[in-house]
Design a protein around this motif. Sequence first.
Motif, short mmCIF file in Angstrom:
data_model
loop_
_atom_site.label_atom_id
_atom_site.label_comp_id
_atom_site.label_asym_id
_atom_site.label_seq_id
_atom_site.Cartn_x
_atom_site.Cartn_y
_atom_site.Cartn_z
N TRP A 70 36.06 12.60 -1.49
CA TRP A 70 35.32 13.45 -0.55
C TRP A 70 34.62 12.62 0.54
O TRP A 70 33.81 13.15 1.30
CB TRP A 70 34.30 14.30 -1.29
CG TRP A 70 34.92 15.36 -2.15
CD1 TRP A 70 34.82 15.48 -3.50
CD2 TRP A 70 35.73 16.46 -1.73
NE1 TRP A 70 35.53 16.55 -3.95
CE2 TRP A 70 36.09 17.19 -2.88
CE3 TRP A 70 36.20 16.90 -0.49
CZ2 TRP A 70 36.90 18.34 -2.83
CZ3 TRP A 70 37.00 18.03 -0.44
CH2 TRP A 70 37.33 18.73 -1.59
N GLY A 71 34.95 11.33 0.62
CA GLY A 71 34.51 10.53 1.76
C GLY A 71 33.22 9.78 1.59
O GLY A 71 32.65 9.31 2.59
N HIS A 72 32.73 9.61 0.37
CA HIS A 72 31.46 8.92 0.15
C HIS A 72 31.69 7.59 -0.57
O HIS A 72 32.43 7.52 -1.54
CB HIS A 72 30.52 9.78 -0.69
CG HIS A 72 30.10 11.04 0.00
ND1 HIS A 72 29.02 11.11 0.84
CD2 HIS A 72 30.63 12.29 -0.03
CE1 HIS A 72 28.90 12.34 1.31
NE2 HIS A 72 29.86 13.07 0.80
N ARG A 73 31.04 6.54 -0.08
CA ARG A 73 31.07 5.23 -0.72
C ARG A 73 29.66 4.66 -0.74
O ARG A 73 28.86 4.93 0.16
CB ARG A 73 32.01 4.27 0.02
CG ARG A 73 33.48 4.58 -0.13
CD ARG A 73 34.33 3.60 0.67
NE ARG A 73 34.22 2.24 0.16
CZ ARG A 73 35.01 1.74 -0.79
NH1 ARG A 73 35.95 2.49 -1.34
NH2 ARG A 73 34.87 0.49 -1.19
N PRO A 74 29.33 3.85 -1.74
CA PRO A 74 28.01 3.21 -1.76
C PRO A 74 27.85 2.28 -0.56
O PRO A 74 28.83 1.72 -0.05
CB PRO A 74 28.03 2.40 -3.06
CG PRO A 74 29.12 3.00 -3.89
CD PRO A 74 30.13 3.51 -2.93
#
Length: 464
Positions: A287-291
């Motif tokens: 869904w397009g989220h990275r740390p």
Amino acid sequence: MPRRPRETTAVPLPPAPRRTVLATALAALATAFGPAASGTVRPPGPGDPSSEGRAATTVGHHAWASAADWRAGTGNGTAPGRRSGLVMERAAGRVPYHDPHSGRTGNWEYATWLSPLHRSAVPAGELIAYWNATTPAGTWLRTEVQGTYTDGTLTPWYTMGIWASGDGDVLRTSVDGQQDGTSSVRTDTVAVGEDTPLRLAAFRMRLTLYRAPGSRATPVVRRLGVTTSDLPARFEVPATAPGEAADRELTVPAYSQNVHTGRYPQYDNGGEAWCSPASSQMVVEYWGHRPTAADLAWVDPSYDDPQVCHAARATYDHQYEGCGNWPFNAAYAASHPGLQAVVTRLDSLTAAERLVAAGIPVITSQSFHEKELTGAGYGTAGHLMTVTGFTALGDVIVNDPAGRNNRDVRRIYNRREFENVWLRTRRKDAEGRTRSASGGVCYLYWPSRATPAQLAALSAAGVR
């Protein structure tokens, strides 16, 4: 594959606690609450579902997620925020909390929210609570549930999680040893014993939000939900035919848990213990989220896929001593802006296909012997993997974090075998003893700005 399987022998409850009770923590927190709000429902009468006449498969889901939902409850210092999330508006009091895992003791301001009594669609034998929230530094929260049995009596207030987004203030934990002789809490699930005809006819939730004294910071709770179920004891489930997701595959990042073997013993040592955070991280990134770099600054720079280490730390349950707590994983996913998450149960592969066809991966929980899932190459008492698609013939395409490396994560499993090991509620262990199985438990993560097709697929799965 979690090192500590979430299973129990199919015998009457309550089971012996796995570890010691957090008595000190409970005693310290108890002063934060007034008398437990009571709520009763009538015992089942003619025409009501009973223990002898329940539907073959029963799953219910209810959530509070809008400003109207929060206003329908009773707040003491809490109120809906500008974006519908529940926030701490003022302190209702102050309470000490001794963290049994860190050894730290502190004083905290608190505020509470009590849900209306919600009657289950049908009486339930199991209940799983979950939440979508963020807790800035200096804040944390506690979730509780109280059930009403079909005879009108009440369970205790069961703590379902002491939780924070990070671990700088309190250490995230479930609470062992909670039971009343009829039901008990198994890490993240309230389960009614098999030796009683009673079921949970209704329930209510209680949230307590905490912050450092004098602070203006507040937790924000965007969704609070409960999945109830009363599935039959079955070793086999009905077969389904290929559906609308045939020949459809979602592009979901693939991460192996096994490349992390031996990493961070304080978070259960990587490897087979990290199937749940590895699966959650796959879908969060889908869904397009990275740390951020700051999020990963603590990870050894020589480690590949540091985001999986980050997810393990962010889902770790210090009482369970593992990363497999179902609502903790959902809460981690939903801590990313614009994502929502639930823990629920699906009743067929058809339901999973509908979600995949709409673009929503399904993280499933299952247990099996090696011979029961052709091509897996292992057996497990409890393991998470992500359904990403279906072949033209309806077989299941998964990202299985048990792969030796990231290239080995994508697998295709036989449709009939997969649906049975995921949806059944009973299985035999290596010694031939009857054990519980997950009964279709899954995590669903999706964007707040979902498409009409995604909303329709979620609604069909009972999630609104």
